[in-house]
Enzyme design. Structure first.
Site, PDB file in Angstrom:
ATOM      1  N   CYS A 195      -1.772  -5.427  -5.138  1.00 15.01           N
ATOM      2  CA  CYS A 195      -0.977  -5.239  -6.506  1.00 15.01           C
ATOM      3  C   CYS A 195      -2.007  -5.310  -7.775  1.00 15.01           C
ATOM      4  CB  CYS A 195      -0.611  -6.663  -6.403  1.00 15.01           C
ATOM      5  SG  CYS A 195      -1.620  -8.043  -6.776  1.00 15.01           S
ATOM      6  N   HIS A 234       4.488  -1.666  -9.478  1.00 17.08           N
ATOM      7  CA  HIS A 234       3.786  -2.689  -9.118  1.00 17.08           C
ATOM      8  C   HIS A 234       3.485  -1.805  -6.918  1.00 17.08           C
ATOM      9  CE1 HIS A 234       6.783  -5.609  -7.029  1.00 17.08           C
ATOM     10  NE2 HIS A 234       7.515  -4.438  -7.138  1.00 17.08           N
ATOM     11  N   HIS A 249       0.060 -12.280  -8.417  1.00 15.77           N
ATOM     12  CA  HIS A 249       0.572 -10.844  -8.196  1.00 15.77           C
ATOM     13  C   HIS A 249       0.803 -10.140  -9.853  1.00 15.77           C
ATOM     14  CE1 HIS A 249       2.789  -7.837  -6.377  1.00 15.77           C
ATOM     15  NE2 HIS A 249       3.650  -7.610  -7.678  1.00 15.77           N
TER      16      HIS A 249
END
Length: 371
Positions: A286, A346, A334
């Site tokens: 990520c 993402h 994240h």
């Protein structure tokens, strides 16, 4: 007489014996039942597997970001160590040159016998020649003093560099040990998740994957077929709105050319696999994706989620604009790139490629505007 002797009666009557036998059999059956149930491994439901796998993936991502941070520090320590070693080598070369110069001076003094200037004056019949020699000797003495000072300076510098190198080496080894720990944590969490998923039937796996796809927004429009979605040289990028958490609908324009370029880059990565620790170009995690997207726009971001969140100006959820970094979970584990309309691009997790997804699929932790 023994043949007529009566047997000794049992202390338990016939009914008591039957009762005891019945209880013993019941006890044995109960023990067998409990033993079997104690060793039985109850099969988890699909919902339980989903909850456990989701938790394992989240924990793996936390470990991944820690791994990324340890790797960044290890790389920095290794670079610093190499620089110190190079400088020490240069200093050592200069030290050897200075030592050679001192050795040459000492040899010259030995050849001349190192006579006292007064003795040299007594042995020469030409005062002018003596004064000339004295001047040369004085200059030689000055050069020797300079050479000695240089040697001392280089020795001190080399000792300092060796001390710094030892410290960097210790730090490097500590970071490498942390790398190994976090790598083991990631691999262990992912292996446990795969083991849980393998216990599902084909039907249960299909339901799980359908739920995961819906949760990760794989059905959301990626905008890949929309020419306006890739941005223009004028610094705008229009994105299509999908499912929204903030009531944002319709096309959204990137606020500047850099944000448009970052979004354009991220869109070009759609479909590429998630690989923990990866920064491209063929796979990403990520924070590796957001770092690469903004690097394409000329902005350098740090490597990890918990450092990227401090790399720009904090913005609230209601102030989000395309190009902003959005962070999730209480541990800031994240990150995604906001593209407008309540959506982001993402890299979700292993098995889920880079994609467009709604920002409300995970607990919002904050947002940062860079560039």
């Amino acid at each position: 007489m023994a043949a007529h002797r009566k047997s000794k009666p049992s202390p338990l009557g016939g009914s008591a014996v039957r009762t005891a036998a019945t209880l013993a059999l019941a006890s044995a059956a109960t023990a067998t039942l409990f033993e079997g149930s104690g060793h039985a491994d109850p099969r988890p439901t699909t919902a339980q597997v989903k909850a456990k796998v989701d938790r394992l993936y989240e924990e793996a991502e936390v470990a991944t970001e820690r791994y990324n941070g340890a790797k960044e520090k290890a790389d920095e320590a290794r670079t610093a160590l190499d620089r110190l070693r190079d400088e020490a080598a240069r200093r050592t070369e200069r030290l050897n040159t200075a030592r050679d110069g001192l050795g040459a001076m000492a040899a010259a003094q030995y050849r001349t016998g190192g006579l006292d200037p007064a003795v040299q004056l007594a042995l020469t019949s030409d005062p002018d020649q003596y004064l000339e020699r004295a001047a040369l000797a004085e200059k030689a003495g000055e050069r020797q003093a300079v050479a000695v000072t240089a040697v001392r300076r280089e020795l001190a510098a080399i000792r300092r560099l060796r001390g710094e190198s030892a410290g960097k080496l210790t730090a490097l080894r500590a970071h490498e040990a942390e790398l190994r720990r976090q790598k083991a944590a990631v691999v262990g969490k992912l292996a446990e998740a795969r083991t849980l998923l393998a216990r599902l039937t084909d039907e249960e796996r299909a339901r799980y994957e359908a739920a995961a796809a819906a949760r990760n927004g794989s059905g959301a429009s990626t905008g890949a077929d929309d020419p306006s979605a890739t941005g223009t040289g004028g610094g705008t990028a229009t994105v299509r709105a999908g499912r929204s958490s903030g009531g944002v609908r319709g096309p959204v324009t990137a606020p500047n050319a850099r944000a448009a370029e970052a979004i354009s880059f991220a869109r070009a990565q759609l479909g590429k696999p998630y690989v923990w620790g990866a920064t491209g170009p063929s796979a990403y995690d990520c924070s590796g994706l957001t770092q690469a997207a903004w690097r394409a726009a000329g902005v350098t971001l740090p490597r990890t989620t918990y450092t990227q969140i401090n790399a720009g100006q904090r913005v609230s959820r209601s102030q989000l604009a395309p190009g902003d970094l959005i962070f999730f979970y209480s541990g800031i584990s994240h990150v995604g790139l906001y593209i407008g309309g309540g959506q982001m691009i993402h890299a979700p997790r292993p098995g889920a490629p880079v994609r467009v997804a709604p920002i409300d699929e995970m607990p919002f932790a904050g947002a940062t505007r860079v560039g």
